[in-house]
Scaffold this active site. Structure first.
Site, PDB file in Angstrom:
ATOM      1  N   LYS A  56      35.897  29.676  42.974  1.00 33.20           N
ATOM      2  CA  LYS A  56      37.137  30.266  43.969  1.00 33.20           C
ATOM      3  C   LYS A  56      37.244  30.841  45.407  1.00 33.20           C
ATOM      4  CE  LYS A  56      37.459  34.209  41.986  1.00 33.20           C
ATOM      5  NZ  LYS A  56      36.570  34.289  40.547  1.00 33.20           N
ATOM      6  N   ARG A  84      43.779  41.312  39.354  1.00 32.56           N
ATOM      7  CA  ARG A  84      42.953  41.481  38.832  1.00 32.56           C
ATOM      8  C   ARG A  84      43.029  41.534  37.420  1.00 32.56           C
ATOM      9  NH1 ARG A  84      37.921  40.161  42.021  1.00 32.56           N
ATOM     10  NH2 ARG A  84      36.507  39.336  40.941  1.00 32.56           N
ATOM     11  N   ARG A 104      23.612  31.474  42.573  1.00 33.06           N
ATOM     12  CA  ARG A 104      23.964  31.815  43.062  1.00 33.06           C
ATOM     13  C   ARG A 104      23.314  33.227  44.306  1.00 33.06           C
ATOM     14  NH1 ARG A 104      29.888  33.784  43.890  1.00 33.06           N
ATOM     15  NH2 ARG A 104      29.158  35.384  42.641  1.00 33.06           N
ATOM     16  N   ARG A 142      22.562  38.402  45.791  1.00 33.59           N
ATOM     17  CA  ARG A 142      24.141  39.224  45.452  1.00 33.59           C
ATOM     18  C   ARG A 142      23.850  40.674  43.776  1.00 33.59           C
ATOM     19  NH1 ARG A 142      30.236  37.212  45.085  1.00 33.59           N
ATOM     20  NH2 ARG A 142      30.104  38.950  43.889  1.00 33.59           N
ATOM     21  N   ARG A 144      31.029  40.774  34.204  1.00 34.58           N
ATOM     22  CA  ARG A 144      31.328  40.442  34.924  1.00 34.58           C
ATOM     23  C   ARG A 144      32.568  39.711  34.365  1.00 34.58           C
ATOM     24  NH1 ARG A 144      28.536  38.230  39.387  1.00 34.58           N
ATOM     25  NH2 ARG A 144      30.771  37.587  40.329  1.00 34.58           N
TER      26      ARG A 144
HETATM   27  P1  AMP Z   1      34.323  38.483  43.898  1.00 30.89           P
HETATM   28  O1  AMP Z   1      33.192  38.667  45.036  1.00 30.89           O
HETATM   29  O2  AMP Z   1      35.815  38.446  43.772  1.00 30.89           O
HETATM   30  O3  AMP Z   1      34.037  38.372  42.286  1.00 30.89           O
HETATM   31  O4  AMP Z   1      34.689  40.471  43.553  1.00 30.89           O
HETATM   32  C1  AMP Z   1      33.271  41.102  43.590  1.00 30.89           C
HETATM   33  C2  AMP Z   1      33.510  42.535  42.671  1.00 30.89           C
HETATM   34  O5  AMP Z   1      33.899  42.857  43.785  1.00 30.89           O
HETATM   35  C3  AMP Z   1      34.027  41.932  41.297  1.00 30.89           C
HETATM   36  O6  AMP Z   1      33.369  42.630  39.975  1.00 30.89           O
HETATM   37  C4  AMP Z   1      34.884  43.454  41.186  1.00 30.89           C
HETATM   38  O7  AMP Z   1      33.681  44.847  41.262  1.00 30.89           O
HETATM   39  C5  AMP Z   1      34.902  44.487  42.418  1.00 30.89           C
HETATM   40  N1  AMP Z   1      36.179  43.202  42.843  1.00 30.89           N
HETATM   41  C6  AMP Z   1      36.822  42.687  43.609  1.00 30.89           C
HETATM   42  N2  AMP Z   1      37.988  42.583  43.653  1.00 30.89           N
HETATM   43  C7  AMP Z   1      38.837  43.678  42.574  1.00 30.89           C
HETATM   44  C8  AMP Z   1      39.925  44.105  42.053  1.00 30.89           C
HETATM   45  N3  AMP Z   1      40.920  43.204  42.275  1.00 30.89           N
HETATM   46  N4  AMP Z   1      40.088  45.131  41.534  1.00 30.89           N
HETATM   47  C9  AMP Z   1      38.959  45.462  40.396  1.00 30.89           C
HETATM   48  N5  AMP Z   1      37.375  45.258  41.283  1.00 30.89           N
HETATM   49  C10 AMP Z   1      37.654  44.576  42.814  1.00 30.89           C
END
Ligand code: AMP
Length: 185
Positions: A13, A88, A125, A131, A142
């Site tokens: 994404k 989400r 990654r 990360r 996740r």
């Molecule tokens: P991402 O980079 O999109 O994979 O997001 C990394 C982490 O940020 C996720 O695993 C969640 O812990 C948190 N996160 C990102 N977006 C949201 C959201 N819309 N609601 C809640 N937690 C979020």
């Protein structure tokens, strides 16, 4: 142009969102990036988010919704944006509907990828970027949380007639091509 890109963690994404946002000259609004920026700056919001991110859980809506609301109020987002990673949950969809005040998203694109491929990409990654939430155990959590809380948004947006699914397996250029066609269709 108001767009949302969805898909399981590791579907690519972030990479694709950056291209699309540049192509349409709209800001790429990634909640994951916003949390990581806050963490890097040492803000209270960043510290709070870290507890959940490190465990592979979603950050509570009380933190997340306000952050998105503030971001979408900024001048560069008034004529459009590409959301990546928000909403989400079904509750966040309702929040976003409120923020948009009657306006609809134009399109919701789901990047699909099978679980084996996604886990392999995330482990890779982890090696490259280090990360904290890319460890084996956290990756599994996740993916579970995605299946439970985020996958239901696919049928929700399909019922609104704005959903397009795009195969996320292939080279970055191939997937980008499919996404551009899906968005422009
Ligand atoms: P991402 O980079 O999109 O994979 O997001 C990394 C982490 O940020 C996720 O695993 C969640 O812990 C948190 N996160 C990102 N977006 C949201 C959201 N819309 N609601 C809640 N937690 C979020």
């Amino acid at each position: 142009m108001r767009l949302l890109i969805m898909g399981p963690p590791g579907a690519g994404k972030g990479t694709q969102a950056a291209f699309i946002a540049e192509h349409f000259s709209i800001p790429h609004v990634s909640t994951g990036d916003l949390f990581r920026e806050n963490l890097a700056k040492g803000t209270a919001l960043g510290q709070e988010a870290k507890k959940y991110m490190d465990a592979g859980e979603y950050v509570p809506d009380s933190v997340t919704n306000g952050m998105v609301r503030d971001r979408l109020k900024q001048a560069d987002a008034t004529s459009g944006f590409l959301l990546d990673g928000y909403p989400r949950t079904v509750a966040q969809v309702a929040e976003l509907d409120g923020m948009l005040g009657g306006k609809s998203l134009d399109k919701v694109v789901v990047l699909s990828a099978d679980i084996e491929e996604v886990v392999a990409r995330l482990l890779n990654r982890a090696k490259e970027q280090g990360r904290a939430d890319d460890s084996d155990e956290v990756i599994r959590r996740r993916l579970e949380v995605y299946a439970e809380q985020t996958a239901p948004l696919i049928s929700l947006y399909a019922s609104r007639g704005i959903l397009v699914e795009v195969n996320g397996i292939g080279t970055i250029a191939e997937v980008n091509d499919r996404l551009m066609k899906a968005i422009s269709a």
